[in-house]
Design a protein around this motif. Sequence first.
Motif, mmCIF file in Angstrom:
data_model
loop_
_atom_site.group_PDB
_atom_site.id
_atom_site.type_symbol
_atom_site.label_atom_id
_atom_site.label_comp_id
_atom_site.label_asym_id
_atom_site.label_seq_id
_atom_site.Cartn_x
_atom_site.Cartn_y
_atom_site.Cartn_z
ATOM 1 N N UNK A 70 0.834 -1.208 0.000
ATOM 2 C CA UNK A 70 0.000 0.000 0.000
ATOM 3 C C UNK A 70 0.866 1.255 0.000
ATOM 4 N N UNK A 71 1.989 1.198 0.714
ATOM 5 C CA UNK A 71 2.899 2.351 0.732
ATOM 6 C C UNK A 71 3.515 2.610 -0.629
ATOM 7 N N UNK A 72 3.636 1.571 -1.436
ATOM 8 C CA UNK A 72 4.260 1.713 -2.755
ATOM 9 C C UNK A 72 3.245 1.923 -3.869
ATOM 10 N N UNK A 73 1.968 2.011 -3.529
ATOM 11 C CA UNK A 73 0.907 2.126 -4.534
ATOM 12 C C UNK A 73 0.801 3.587 -4.994
ATOM 13 N N UNK A 74 1.650 3.956 -5.931
ATOM 14 C CA UNK A 74 1.706 5.354 -6.379
ATOM 15 C C UNK A 74 0.468 5.765 -7.158
ATOM 16 N N UNK A 75 -0.323 4.794 -7.642
ATOM 17 C CA UNK A 75 -1.538 5.142 -8.393
ATOM 18 C C UNK A 75 -2.601 5.734 -7.476
ATOM 19 N N UNK A 76 -2.514 5.458 -6.192
ATOM 20 C CA UNK A 76 -3.519 5.948 -5.244
ATOM 21 C C UNK A 76 -2.815 6.676 -4.109
ATOM 22 N N UNK A 77 -2.485 7.950 -4.307
ATOM 23 C CA UNK A 77 -1.732 8.698 -3.292
ATOM 24 C C UNK A 77 -2.466 8.824 -1.961
ATOM 25 N N UNK A 78 -3.798 8.876 -1.993
ATOM 26 C CA UNK A 78 -4.540 8.952 -0.730
ATOM 27 C C UNK A 78 -4.288 7.712 0.108
ATOM 28 N N UNK A 79 -4.258 6.552 -0.553
ATOM 29 C CA UNK A 79 -3.950 5.304 0.147
ATOM 30 C C UNK A 79 -2.525 5.333 0.696
ATOM 31 N N UNK A 80 -1.599 5.839 -0.109
ATOM 32 C CA UNK A 80 -0.211 5.950 0.360
ATOM 33 C C UNK A 80 -0.119 6.836 1.609
ATOM 34 N N UNK A 81 -0.804 7.975 1.560
ATOM 35 C CA UNK A 81 -0.752 8.904 2.697
ATOM 36 C C UNK A 81 -1.341 8.264 3.948
ATOM 37 N N UNK A 82 -2.459 7.557 3.792
ATOM 38 C CA UNK A 82 -3.074 6.897 4.946
ATOM 39 C C UNK A 82 -2.180 5.784 5.474
ATOM 40 N N UNK A 83 -1.491 5.083 4.567
ATOM 41 C CA UNK A 83 -0.569 4.035 5.005
ATOM 42 C C UNK A 83 0.596 4.639 5.805
ATOM 43 N N UNK A 84 1.051 5.838 5.402
ATOM 44 C CA UNK A 84 2.095 6.533 6.179
ATOM 45 C C UNK A 84 1.578 6.872 7.578
ATOM 46 N N UNK A 85 0.326 7.356 7.660
ATOM 47 C CA UNK A 85 -0.256 7.661 8.965
ATOM 48 C C UNK A 85 -0.347 6.406 9.822
ATOM 49 N N UNK A 144 8.281 12.142 -2.636
ATOM 50 C CA UNK A 144 7.092 12.008 -3.487
ATOM 51 C C UNK A 144 6.672 13.358 -4.060
ATOM 52 N N UNK A 145 6.139 13.319 -5.273
ATOM 53 C CA UNK A 145 5.642 14.544 -5.906
ATOM 54 C C UNK A 145 4.258 14.914 -5.399
ATOM 55 N N UNK A 146 3.577 13.930 -4.790
ATOM 56 C CA UNK A 146 2.221 14.191 -4.294
ATOM 57 C C UNK A 146 2.282 14.845 -2.919
ATOM 58 N N UNK A 147 1.528 15.924 -2.746
ATOM 59 C CA UNK A 147 1.608 16.687 -1.505
ATOM 60 C C UNK A 147 0.980 15.958 -0.325
ATOM 61 N N UNK A 148 -0.053 15.185 -0.583
ATOM 62 C CA UNK A 148 -0.656 14.413 0.503
ATOM 63 C C UNK A 148 0.351 13.419 1.081
ATOM 64 N N UNK A 149 1.029 12.715 0.173
ATOM 65 C CA UNK A 149 2.006 11.707 0.602
ATOM 66 C C UNK A 149 3.166 12.385 1.325
ATOM 67 N N UNK A 150 3.610 13.503 0.778
ATOM 68 C CA UNK A 150 4.763 14.186 1.372
ATOM 69 C C UNK A 150 4.428 14.709 2.769
ATOM 70 N N UNK A 151 3.213 15.242 2.932
ATOM 71 C CA UNK A 151 2.814 15.745 4.249
ATOM 72 C C UNK A 151 2.725 14.605 5.262
ATOM 73 N N UNK A 152 2.133 13.474 4.856
ATOM 74 C CA UNK A 152 2.003 12.331 5.759
ATOM 75 C C UNK A 152 3.373 11.770 6.128
#
Length: 1226
Positions: free
Chosen positions: A824-839, A870-878
């Motif tokens: 899930x952490x590596x699933x770049x197609x779904x950044x929201x999932x990545x961010x939640x996995x970081x949390x 990561x280029x995605x801001x959600x992922x980077x913030x998490x």
Amino acid sequence: MAESCSLRTPPTSGSDPKQRFPELARGGGGCPGSVCLLSYVGKMAAAQVAGSLPGGPPPETPGEPPFEQGCGFRCLSARLCALRPDDSSSGRTEIHLLFDQLISETYSQGSGVAPEDVSTLLVQACRLVPLNQNHLVSKLSQLIHHLLNTLQVIVDEQNLDFLLAYTISAIQQCSSWTHMQILQALAALVYCNGSKCQKYLPDLLGKSGLLMKLSDLAQSDPEVRRAAVHCMANLCLSVPGQPYLEEPYRNICFQVFLTTLQSPKSSDMDDITFCMLLQNALKGIQSLLNGGKMKLAQTEELGALLAVLKKSMFHGLPGLNIEMPTVLYPTPLPQYDGRPPIQPQQSESSTSRPAVNKKKKSRVKAKKIQHGEEEEEEEESSGEREVAPVTGPGRLSLHRGDTRCPSSPGAQSLPLAGSGAAGKEQVSSPVSSCSWKRVSSSESDYSDAEGGMQSKVRFYQAKVRQGALACFLSTIKSIEKKVLYGYWSAFVPDTPELGSPQSVSLMTLTLKDPSPKTRACALQVLSAILEGSKQFLSVAEDTCDHKRAFTPFSVMIASSIKELHRCLLLALVAESSSQTLTQIIKCLANLVSNSPYNRLKLSLLTKVWNQIKPYIRHKDVNVRVSSLTLLGAIVSTHAPLPEVQLLLQQPCSSGLSSSSSATPHLSPPEWWKKAPSGPFVEEGAVSSPKLSSEPCWLIRLCISIVVLPREDSCSGSDAGSAGGSIYEPFPMRLEALQVLAHLARGYFSMTQVYLMELGEVICKCLGEADPSVQLHGVKLLEELGTSLIHQHKPDSSVAPDGRAPVPLVVTFWTEMLNGTLPRALQNAEHPTLQASACDALSSILPEAFSSLPSDRQILCITMLLGLNDSKNRLVKAATSRALGVYVLFPCLRQDVIFVADTANAILMSLQDKSLNVRAKAAWSLGNLTDTLIANMETPDPSFQEEFSGLLLLKMLQAAIDASKDKDKVKSNAVRALGNLLHFLQPSHIEKPRFAEIIEEAIQALISTVLIEAAMKVRWNACYAMGNVFKNPALPLETAPWTSQAYDALTSVVTSCKNFKVRIRSAAALAVPRRREHYGSVEQYAQIWDALVTALQKSEDTTDFLEFKYCASLRTQICQALIHLLSLASPSDLPCIRETLELHGDMVQSYILQFLKSGTERDDTGAPHHPQERDQMVRTALGHINSVQALAGDPAKRAIVAFLEDTLTIYFDSSGSQVALLGLTHR
């Protein structure tokens, strides 16, 4: 005659020729120059019959191919454009014929007719028809209305200018019998074009404007009056991105609509026309409110609107006729309902909907559908469409909302109101956005088998009630909640007095309205009122019996909450419509989420709980989903509640059959009792043994919904739910996961029993293809991890033997990290999932992390550091936040390499363009600097020696830059600055390159202390300044910035409006440990005087919320004063004596309070034991006694006397004779 209710009306093809030709209908009465057009009627009828065939219009001759779509329009348009103005009889006849053919032509969406072609044709038609030809003007008006409505055309500005001028002139010059058709054309023209009609608004809405005259109460023709109000409603319709109607005209229209709603039905107006007039007025007000520019600021204006809305909400409700005051005024007391007395038996029989009749209704409906009589259902599914009246075309679409009601995966998609150009008005109204497919036989269209005018009138009356509710919903959205709650008692029921009737409210509609759609609308309005009402309802209290001469407001609100529970549960049992049932349960969920059950008597939640349990197996998936939502609301409100804990411990079968008589469609509930087979039970039995013999049935239910295949018995309405999935529909599974997350957050003591089993559920969710299931699985993991952390905190109320064992938690996280979570952490197609996995990854228990296998630890750290790019801001913030959590782990914080890598990652994130990323990075930087301070306290100095000085410089510069950012970033940036300046070693400070940046950092803190920023920012800045003073290596006695820092803190301690900031600044002033750090005698005197002034002003505030901090502020100031006394030099004593002579009594009284209040807890860091506090005063007294005063200076004697007197008074009051005796000897 009545006119239908859509904003523009489709043609009346196939209707009586007299309807299409007013001159035939009216004969010679007032219609001079009538022409016999029967031959044209025959041709038109043939065209209409052809248009009604499935294949469309037939070819003109057997050998000709049929017309292509749009070809008929183009040919007729070409013929019309070829004509020239001709006042001869033959010319008029030809125009009549062309108009008839254009009206009877079959059109459909995407027919290839361009909007500009329609506008051009209408302009040409207007040029051909002189205004002295009443019949042609009437026919042209029908053509304008029909083409714009059917082809969904919005006229461009240039052609609109010409057409508006023509129609306005036509109203002014043509006979009054044509006004009805002309107004319909005008309504179609101004639809979505209100902003383009500015130049014509004086002619339409001025003091002597056409629409003002025609909509006046004195207007003799009720149909014309209704059409004029219809035009005004269309003018008020706002289009996003275009200018709104100017405020004077908005106010004019609002007053017309309000007057229309307030006026009674005239004797010459039939019931249906009156209903449609009310609908138009309601729609106009709703358009004004939805535009966002109409503000109901005045109490009279809002009260008048709410009064007519309440009256209209009950319009035509069988057995009810209420008289409302002209204005509703805000009051916490129930307002009168001027209901005429009605016989109880008659009222009950005519208004109630007993459950025993439900089956009969459904059988009638089924029989009708079998015979093909589906007009009523089509009417409902078309979203407020209404059939054309006898006198002419014209429709008003009541409403179409942007908010979608949740639909079942298997439900048919139904068109919304106004799907054509005439009815595509869009408003944000959840009330009107749902198109209910199922309707009760009592809400039938006039085409019902029983037929008759009464059913038709009931249908239109229901539309008025629905329109009033939709308008009320828009009103709720346009006013502040605190204003709305002033009218609470007018719309929300209260427990009636013994022997008195129940007041009419929204619950009256919910319980007694025969229309399921109206009931659903009322429930949505009630939900909107309840949404966000937690603060308002929090005053409710009903935990003891109140026997007083008056009813307290808190008891009244509690009574209202109880009545809402009672009525909604009654509605739940009586309801047969699945869609309305869904709204009842959602409304209950809103009520549960906002009610203060911790202040109410027990049993309210128990009743809801027992009533809702059977609906978990309802045949409709939306009902099942909303039932789970309600259960989730129960377990999340004020958790943990003892009542809910008892409910969760009930046996599995308890309450499942309690309402089976009212819900005969339920399937046996035993399906979910069986536990999942395989690894679930085995893992749970070994790793997390049950604490009780009876498992938590709700957890078992939710696990079963998520992981077990569904049974056929509950799949009747789930067709197409998951493309043939064997599991429950996705909404059910997602809601079950959310309920599990609520349980993990609020009732973890019960949830932890299933820890390993829930781990298997999470792994299964993460292994599925659907990202939403994965996301909810990760959210559940985060809640479990967070609850484990809270459970293991040192100050946790959970006993050590009641906590989840650390080895079990290690096993749990090891399983999580063995594939599914990393994927899930590596699933770049779904950044929201990545961010939640970081949390989720950041919620690992620190004690468990240190026991994880080293490869799992390295995996976590490596993935987080990698995702920081990561280029995605959600992922980077998490990721930034997760790194800020990890840097506090005891097993990682002394790892210099990890701390340095984390620091570099955070510094990079602080440069991001996203404010959210920078805010998270600043928080993590603050945590990282907390780690630096924690490492200073360890006996091993290796960390400080090995940590890079260059990296420290970078961190200081980054924190300085961040302190100039937005408040969300600034608050943690100044915290980091204080820690960094505290951490600096003498080896750093001696270097020249550090001197400049230290100066800059101090100046950044000083400016943040003084600026008018958020109080949290200033509090952190004062805290940071105190940290700076703790570093003995900093040259406080010689640095030029020291005096500036003290000036800033003394300014805040005396003048800041926020007392918590004052407290923190006083604490910072008490930090320095040597007299030299306070600078010159003048500097010391300034600090002393500022603290005395602050003590004197410690109760001066206009903000009531600050009073609770007064005691803490005085405690901290007294501590600072005593601290200054314990460091005073001989030169400082005169200024101290001078202050004590002026304010000695005040200072002494507060110091005595400080000594006596030692048992009180506060957040100032002051000692809490009385002995510690009086020891501080003794220490100060001893220091003053030891000071070598200047010869002849009486200051020392005065200060000693002051302190001794203070201690004597204190010991006298506390009865400590031993201490007093010791003081006397000294």
